[in-house]
Design an enzyme around this catalytic site. Structure first.
Site, PDB file in Angstrom:
ATOM      1  N   GLU A 107      -3.427   4.052  -3.256  1.00 60.91           N
ATOM      2  CA  GLU A 107      -2.403   4.750  -2.468  1.00 60.91           C
ATOM      3  C   GLU A 107      -1.077   4.687  -3.223  1.00 60.91           C
ATOM      4  OE1 GLU A 107      -2.688   2.405   1.059  1.00 60.91           O
ATOM      5  OE2 GLU A 107      -1.457   0.770   0.268  1.00 60.91           O
ATOM      6  N   ASP A 125       7.328   0.026   1.499  1.00 57.78           N
ATOM      7  CA  ASP A 125       7.124   1.380   0.957  1.00 57.78           C
ATOM      8  C   ASP A 125       8.440   2.071   0.611  1.00 57.78           C
ATOM      9  OD1 ASP A 125       4.544   0.738   1.917  1.00 57.78           O
ATOM     10  OD2 ASP A 125       4.875   1.856   3.770  1.00 57.78           O
TER      11      ASP A 125
END
Length: 326
Positions: free
Chosen positions: A209, A39
């Site tokens: 997401e 991420d």
């Protein structure tokens, strides 16, 4: 013949060749640094590249964040534990998906914690504040900025978008829903929209997401991750609109696995070289042969556009990007 002089000259020439070779343009190689990290949020601060990733581990071990800095995209320096759960008292585990912004000479590090599953559980999106990008970060609010589920969006994967009119927005959401909220100037809360609402949903088709937004040539590009983060088919898609509120119609996939290189390529961010139409995509992927969902590494590759402004599919590589000083 003076063999001693020839020997010395040869040694000097060899040293010169070795030195020149070392100074040649190198590539960073992927992953760009060691360890399981995911991420990644890539950004430039004060003529230096920075990457703020999730420490990719089981949730109960995911209790701190490291950062990495580089002057040339090739050599990266690790800054250990810039924030952790001992500083953020309400965060117990699962600190992930950092997003960072500099404002008024302060650095604001947004993160999600505790992986809340309902509105009764403690946790959500919080903020750390520091005087330097490497921290140490202190808990800015002493509580979550957002700890409730709105429009079906789990409060995770926040991205801070600075619009051209100066307004800051937080774009966030898991569970297949994405919201955009208008930030107060001091980041202590949200400002209602003209219709009185606070949470506007901008979810495009396929969204799961990992939202990311940027402006290029007056257009708003919205990017997100699709698929399951623990599987091989995780990928990044995008849309283009005339406003940060969309509507965003899915155009296509720009980042995905290459079975000869790596799987699970997703949850990305972008770095643009200031003053140039020169872009890099910072993302995580899973090395070939790895089946543990948390075995993810951070990589950087080039991102380009065609003549019509569409993002061209990214080629994921082992070589990575060339040296680029700011």
């Amino acid at each position: 013949m003076d063999f001693k002089k020839i020997y010395i000259l040869g040694f000097v020439l060899l040293a010169f060749v070795v030195s020149a070779s070392a100074q040649k343009v190198k590539t960073a190689g992927n992953p760009v640094f060691k360890g399981w990290y995911a991420d990644p949020e890539g950004i430039i601060f004060d003529n230096e590249y920075w990457i703020f990733p999730t420490y990719s581990a089981p949730y109960h071990e995911q209790i701190f964040m490291d950062a990495f800095s580089s002057k040339d995209l090739v050599k990266w320096k690790k800054h250990k534990s810039i924030i952790d759960t001992t500083e953020v008292k309400w965060a117990k585990y699962a600190m992930w998906a950092p997003a960072i912004i500099k404002k008024d000479d302060k650095y604001f590090l947004f993160f999600a914690a505790n992986d809340i599953q309902n509105n009764e559980q403690p946790g959500g999106i919080g903020i750390g504040i520091a005087d330097k990008p490497e921290g140490p970060y202190k808990d800015y609010l002493g509580k979550p900025l957002l700890d409730k589920i709105h429009n079906g969006a789990q409060p995770i994967d926040q991205f801070i978008f600075h619009d051209k009119d100066g307004q800051y927005y937080m774009i966030y959401g898991g569970w297949g829903h994405c919201n955009i909220v208008k930030m107060k100037d001091d980041f202590t809360g949200f400002i209602p929209y003209e219709d009185g609402t606070i949470f506007k949903e901008i979810t495009p088709e396929g969204y799961v997401e990992g939202p990311f937004m940027f402006i290029r040539n007056g257009k708003y590009y919205f990017m997100w991750s699709e698929g399951g983060w623990g599987g091989p088919h995780y990928q990044v898609a995008y849309a283009i609109a005339n406003s940060p509120f969309g509507p965003f119609k899915r155009i296509g996939v720009v980042l995905k696995q290459d079975p000869t290189v790596a799987t699970g390529a997703g949850h990305h961010s972008l770095i643009q070289i200031p003053g140039e139409d020169n872009w890099y995509i910072v993302y995580h992927r899973r090395p070939l042969g790895e089946t543990d969902a948390n075995h993810r590494v951070t990589c950087v590759d080039k991102l380009t556009f065609d003549d019509n402004g569409y993002i061209q599919p990214v080629k994921i590589t082992f070589e990575g990007v060339k040296r680029k000083e700011l």
